[in-house]
Design an enzyme around this catalytic site. Sequence first.
Site, PDB file in Angstrom:
ATOM      1  N   TYR A 107       0.840  -1.196   0.000  1.00  0.00           N
ATOM      2  CA  TYR A 107       0.000   0.000   0.000  1.00  0.00           C
ATOM      3  C   TYR A 107       0.881   1.254   0.000  1.00  0.00           C
ATOM      4  O   TYR A 107       0.590   2.239  -0.685  1.00  0.00           O
ATOM      5  CB  TYR A 107      -0.918  -0.012   1.236  1.00  0.00           C
ATOM      6  CG  TYR A 107      -1.932  -1.118   1.182  1.00  0.00           C
ATOM      7  CD1 TYR A 107      -3.049  -1.029   0.359  1.00  0.00           C
ATOM      8  CD2 TYR A 107      -1.776  -2.271   1.941  1.00  0.00           C
ATOM      9  CE1 TYR A 107      -3.974  -2.063   0.302  1.00  0.00           C
ATOM     10  CE2 TYR A 107      -2.691  -3.312   1.883  1.00  0.00           C
ATOM     11  CZ  TYR A 107      -3.794  -3.201   1.068  1.00  0.00           C
ATOM     12  OH  TYR A 107      -4.706  -4.222   0.992  1.00  0.00           O
TER      13      TYR A 107
ATOM     14  N   ASN B 293     -11.999  -0.667  -6.050  1.00  0.00           N
ATOM     15  CA  ASN B 293     -11.646  -1.032  -7.432  1.00  0.00           C
ATOM     16  C   ASN B 293     -12.856  -1.641  -8.147  1.00  0.00           C
ATOM     17  O   ASN B 293     -13.324  -2.716  -7.759  1.00  0.00           O
ATOM     18  CB  ASN B 293     -10.485  -2.044  -7.387  1.00  0.00           C
ATOM     19  CG  ASN B 293     -10.085  -2.530  -8.772  1.00  0.00           C
ATOM     20  OD1 ASN B 293     -10.518  -1.976  -9.783  1.00  0.00           O
ATOM     21  ND2 ASN B 293      -9.257  -3.573  -8.806  1.00  0.00           N
TER      22      ASN B 293
ATOM     23  N   CYS C   7      -5.677  -5.504  -7.937  1.00  0.00           N
ATOM     24  CA  CYS C   7      -5.526  -4.943  -6.597  1.00  0.00           C
ATOM     25  C   CYS C   7      -5.191  -6.034  -5.576  1.00  0.00           C
ATOM     26  O   CYS C   7      -4.717  -5.734  -4.481  1.00  0.00           O
ATOM     27  CB  CYS C   7      -6.773  -4.167  -6.187  1.00  0.00           C
ATOM     28  SG  CYS C   7      -8.279  -5.148  -6.155  1.00  0.00           S
ATOM     29  N   HIS C   8      -5.405  -7.305  -5.957  1.00  0.00           N
ATOM     30  CA  HIS C   8      -5.026  -8.398  -5.051  1.00  0.00           C
ATOM     31  C   HIS C   8      -3.505  -8.500  -4.894  1.00  0.00           C
ATOM     32  O   HIS C   8      -3.026  -9.153  -3.987  1.00  0.00           O
ATOM     33  CB  HIS C   8      -5.598  -9.726  -5.558  1.00  0.00           C
ATOM     34  CG  HIS C   8      -5.146 -10.097  -6.944  1.00  0.00           C
ATOM     35  ND1 HIS C   8      -5.769  -9.625  -8.076  1.00  0.00           N
ATOM     36  CD2 HIS C   8      -4.116 -10.866  -7.381  1.00  0.00           C
ATOM     37  CE1 HIS C   8      -5.155 -10.114  -9.149  1.00  0.00           C
ATOM     38  NE2 HIS C   8      -4.143 -10.862  -8.753  1.00  0.00           N
TER      39      HIS C   8
ATOM     40  N   GLU D 125      -1.309 -17.249  -8.940  1.00  0.00           N
ATOM     41  CA  GLU D 125      -0.263 -16.595  -9.727  1.00  0.00           C
ATOM     42  C   GLU D 125       1.118 -17.120  -9.353  1.00  0.00           C
ATOM     43  O   GLU D 125       1.996 -17.259 -10.212  1.00  0.00           O
ATOM     44  CB  GLU D 125      -0.344 -15.066  -9.542  1.00  0.00           C
ATOM     45  CG  GLU D 125      -1.653 -14.507 -10.105  1.00  0.00           C
ATOM     46  CD  GLU D 125      -1.687 -12.980 -10.166  1.00  0.00           C
ATOM     47  OE1 GLU D 125      -0.674 -12.345  -9.818  1.00  0.00           O
ATOM     48  OE2 GLU D 125      -2.737 -12.449 -10.571  1.00  0.00           O
TER      49      GLU D 125
END
Lengths: 155, 200
Positions: free
Chosen positions: B135, B158, B166-167, B193
């Site tokens: 952040y 978002n 945003c994850h 991911e």
Amino acid sequence: MKLPPFQSLLDVHRHEIYRFLLASVGSNDAEDCFQETFMAALGAYPDLQDSSNLRGWLFTIAHRKAIDCHRRRRGIPLPVGELPETEGREDPHVADQALWGRVSALPPKQRSAVVLRYVEDLTYRRIGEVIGCSEAAARQNVRAGLRRLREDINS
Amino acid sequence: MNDLETTLSDFGAAELPAAAAARRFIEAAGESVDIAYRVLDSPLGRLMVVATPRGLLRVGFDNEQGVLDDLAERVSPRILEYPARLEGIRRELDEYFSGRREHFEQTLDWALIAGFRRRVLAVTAEIPFGAVSTYQEIARQAGQPRGARAAGQALGGNPLPIVIPCHRVVRSGGGLGGYAGGLDRKEYLLRLERAASRID
């Protein structure tokens, strides 16, 4: 103005709008009138000022499209020897073919008033809103329509 | 009620072709409608994907209420379920969830994103697949070095989760932070991911 997504109008009202048009113009033209009704509604939707009676608003558009349809039909000369469509149509959805042919042939306000009263079960006040007249005049249109149908049947 | 009125009330028409007529209407009107949407199945549950003619406008998780009502008010009530416009994002999400896609190529409609939130999400969109940022770092890149909390709020709003990743933004200390779709989903995406990156 808070309006629901147009898709929900289509989902909720498609059946009764189709039924209204089928009763008003017959099955040959109901589909086209349905497309015209929802196309016009979609176009005008964002500018709508009052969202309290979307059902009535859709019926008003359908009522006008049915009038346009009958006008167009009168403008097209029928081939010699062919009966007007409202007389001999074969409509799998309609219980009493001959009667609905007669309803279809009523003057526009009487036709819509009769269909909205008996097929769609609208109150006279709502019918007046749809066809653009007072509650009393809506009642009068239904009564005049019924009288004419009785005369047609008995003649 | 007399006979004539009874007969009129018995119009019939039990099974009307109204559903088919409605489908034909959508086929004709969908191409140019202001907002088209479609609901997709995914490993994260049902996703609602929404696009204008300009691009992808919104991705919604099934725990979010009133997504379409909100768009009707903020963007346009001309909204139809017209899946054809969402075919591209359907395919890309499919590939993403099966580990075969790292970047989304759909054009985005940024209409719902303005001001600081836009700067935050623009920076977030650049975080590579499989990587994470914080952040604090996102706030710095968005031009407000002391705005970590504000950046967190911007990310929480978002409108295009998954597609604007945003994850991939977590706490400096290693904590997961927050996620509008719920932390389980955030964790799932990060794990997905990491796993896909390792294979490469």
